[in-house]
Design a protein around this motif. Structure first.
Motif, short mmCIF file in Angstrom:
data_model
loop_
_atom_site.label_atom_id
_atom_site.label_comp_id
_atom_site.label_asym_id
_atom_site.label_seq_id
_atom_site.Cartn_x
_atom_site.Cartn_y
_atom_site.Cartn_z
N GLU A 345 0.83 -1.22 0.00
CA GLU A 345 0.00 0.00 0.00
C GLU A 345 0.86 1.26 0.00
N GLY A 346 1.92 1.24 0.81
CA GLY A 346 2.78 2.42 0.86
C GLY A 346 3.49 2.67 -0.46
N VAL A 347 3.88 1.60 -1.14
CA VAL A 347 4.57 1.75 -2.43
C VAL A 347 3.63 2.31 -3.48
N LEU A 348 2.40 1.79 -3.52
CA LEU A 348 1.45 2.24 -4.54
C LEU A 348 1.00 3.68 -4.33
N SER A 349 1.20 4.21 -3.14
CA SER A 349 0.82 5.60 -2.88
C SER A 349 1.88 6.58 -3.40
N ARG A 350 3.02 6.08 -3.84
CA ARG A 350 4.09 6.96 -4.34
C ARG A 350 3.81 7.32 -5.80
N PRO A 351 3.76 8.61 -6.13
CA PRO A 351 3.46 9.02 -7.51
C PRO A 351 4.48 8.44 -8.50
N GLY A 352 3.98 7.98 -9.63
CA GLY A 352 4.85 7.50 -10.70
C GLY A 352 5.44 6.13 -10.47
N THR A 353 5.02 5.42 -9.41
CA THR A 353 5.59 4.12 -9.09
C THR A 353 4.61 3.01 -9.45
N GLY A 354 5.09 2.01 -10.17
CA GLY A 354 4.26 0.89 -10.58
C GLY A 354 4.80 -0.42 -10.06
N LEU A 355 3.90 -1.32 -9.68
CA LEU A 355 4.28 -2.64 -9.15
C LEU A 355 3.92 -3.72 -10.16
N HIS A 356 4.85 -4.63 -10.38
CA HIS A 356 4.60 -5.82 -11.21
C HIS A 356 4.90 -7.05 -10.35
N TRP A 357 3.85 -7.80 -10.05
CA TRP A 357 3.95 -9.00 -9.23
C TRP A 357 3.98 -10.21 -10.15
N TYR A 358 4.92 -11.14 -9.91
CA TYR A 358 5.12 -12.25 -10.83
C TYR A 358 4.27 -13.48 -10.53
N GLY A 359 3.54 -13.47 -9.43
CA GLY A 359 2.62 -14.56 -9.16
C GLY A 359 3.26 -15.84 -8.67
N LYS A 360 4.46 -15.75 -8.11
CA LYS A 360 5.12 -16.94 -7.56
C LYS A 360 4.61 -17.18 -6.14
N ARG A 361 4.23 -18.41 -5.87
CA ARG A 361 3.61 -18.73 -4.58
C ARG A 361 4.62 -18.92 -3.46
#
Length: 401
Positions: A345-361
């Motif tokens: 949540e804290g990362v996504l609140s940063r302007p211009g920052t995008g998250l890519h999750w690879y789906g590894k369990r």
């Protein structure tokens, strides 16, 4: 070439890891469907692909079944079997891109280096080594220390080890499986990457990217690279020369060193740039971690370009959309455990920052689990500030409580 229609064709992909996942994400808007082969249950690509054929990459029945369903075959992992791909392609009457011949020589690092050198591509000095005595001779010929590389397999620091003391040659030779090569240590100023694309009728390259490794694992990238224009142009020239050697359409990750002149002869090149030489480290015949920044940072991502290229469709523009820094999200654990990333949540609140999750369990020590990008259109923000911003965001994430 596959006819361009919407809905579009099916691309069969050997491998269902994070690269297969991002290929699937890029395929959707084009109306293209992807079907992947992967031996694991519910691999990263599964949620975004039309189907998964579960089986080994070298299982003839599974590969032939994939070829029967696809309009073109490609691969996102070098563990694909080129002989099997060739056979399945001929049997089903569908093309494979990049070609099995390219995959065959890329899989052996010594053969790869010889092919590049024979083509006049600048590479570090190297020699094949068939015994511990050959490794000891390499120390004399190339100068200590040398980098010893397993000829097959190996990535993210695995399969490579420095050798300085001749007394350690035999143990290292056995540790790396006995089929190795030795390469002169390169006193590089920085590591660079160019993502190149071979289409049906054209070659394109993305802007030069700076890659930052620690313990031989890629940690961050920054585009534009912090180099001058002459070095940038020289790196692009070398990358285009590499693409001429490759057979088959698709995206190629071209890893480079920027180095200074060497009087000891360990740099085998007559292509010295005004501010140092550009040497080719290794080639990946597929989308590459150093090109992930293109998803947000370029007009066309490397994944869309790969699909366009293997299908024989027109290539997209490779221009940079905005300065972009990337940080890999690695497993910060001491032992394997179920993956649960905290701090999102804290990362996504940063302007211009995008998250890519690879789906590894499952998260493992230093396993690549995702990446962050940070882009900006603010010309007052320099690359250093952009890089520090994405590092700060990455460091706020953790798989530990």
């Amino acid at each position: 070439m596959v006819t361009l229609t919407s809905p579009g064709p099916v691309v069969g992909v050997i491998g269902g890891g994070q690269l297969g996942r991002m290929l699937g994400e890029a395929a959707g808007p084009l109306g293209v469907e992807t079907v992947v082969i992967d031996p694991t249950v519910d691999p990263p690509a599964a949620p975004v692909t039309r189907d998964q054929l579960q089986g080994a990459f070298d299982d003839p029945e599974v590969v032939e079944a994939l070829a029967a369903r696809a309009d073109v075959l490609t691969y996102e992992i070098e563990l694909a079997n080129p002989d099997l791909l060739e056979h399945a392609s001929e049997k089903a009457g569908v093309p494979v891109h990049p070609s099995p011949a390219t995959l065959r020589f890329i899989q052996d690092k010594l053969v790869q280096k010889r092919r590049l050198k024979d083509a006049g591509i600048p590479v570090p000095a190297f020699r094949g080594t068939g015994s511990p005595d050959d490794l000891r001779d390499a120390l004399d010929d190339l100068g200590a220390p040398v980098m010893v590389k397993a000829r097959r397999g190996g990535y993210d620091g695995r399969g490579n080890a420095p050798l300085e003391d001749p007394a350690n040659a035999e143990a290292l030779f056995e540790e790396l499986g006995g089929k190795v090569m030795a390469e002169a240590m390169v006193p590089f100023a920085r590591e660079l990457s160019v993502i190149g694309v071979k289409g049906a009728e054209e070659i394109r390259t993305f802007p030069v990217t700076e890659t930052i490794h620690r313990k031989e694992i890629l940690r961050e990238t920054i585009s534009p690279a912090r180099i001058d224009q002459e070095t940038r142009e020289h790196a692009q020239d070398v990358a285009r020369d590499v693409l001429e050697v490759m057979d088959g359409r698709g995206v190629y990750g071209i890893e480079l060193f920027e180095v200074g002149d060497r009087e000891d002869g360990s740099v085998e090149t007559d292509r010295e740039g005004p501010n140092g030489s550009i040497l080719v480290n290794e080639i990946a015949p597929r989308p590459h971690n150093s090109g992930h920044w293109t998803i947000e940072g370029a007009l066309t991502s490397q994944f869309e370009q790969h699909l366009r290229a293997v299908l024989g469709w027109p290539l997209g523009a490779t221009d940079r959309r905005a300065p972009t820094a990337l940080a890999n999200v690695l497993g910060d654990v001491s032992a394997s455990k179920p993956a649960e990333l905290r701090g999102v949540e804290g990362v996504l609140s940063r302007p211009g920052t995008g998250l890519h999750w690879y789906g590894k369990r499952e998260v493992r020590p230093l396993r690549k689990m995702g990446h962050l990008t940070r882009t900006t259109t603010d010309s007052s923000i320099d690359p250093e500030e952009l890089l520090e911003g994405v590092r700060s965001a990455r460091d706020a994430l953790s798989f530990e409580s």
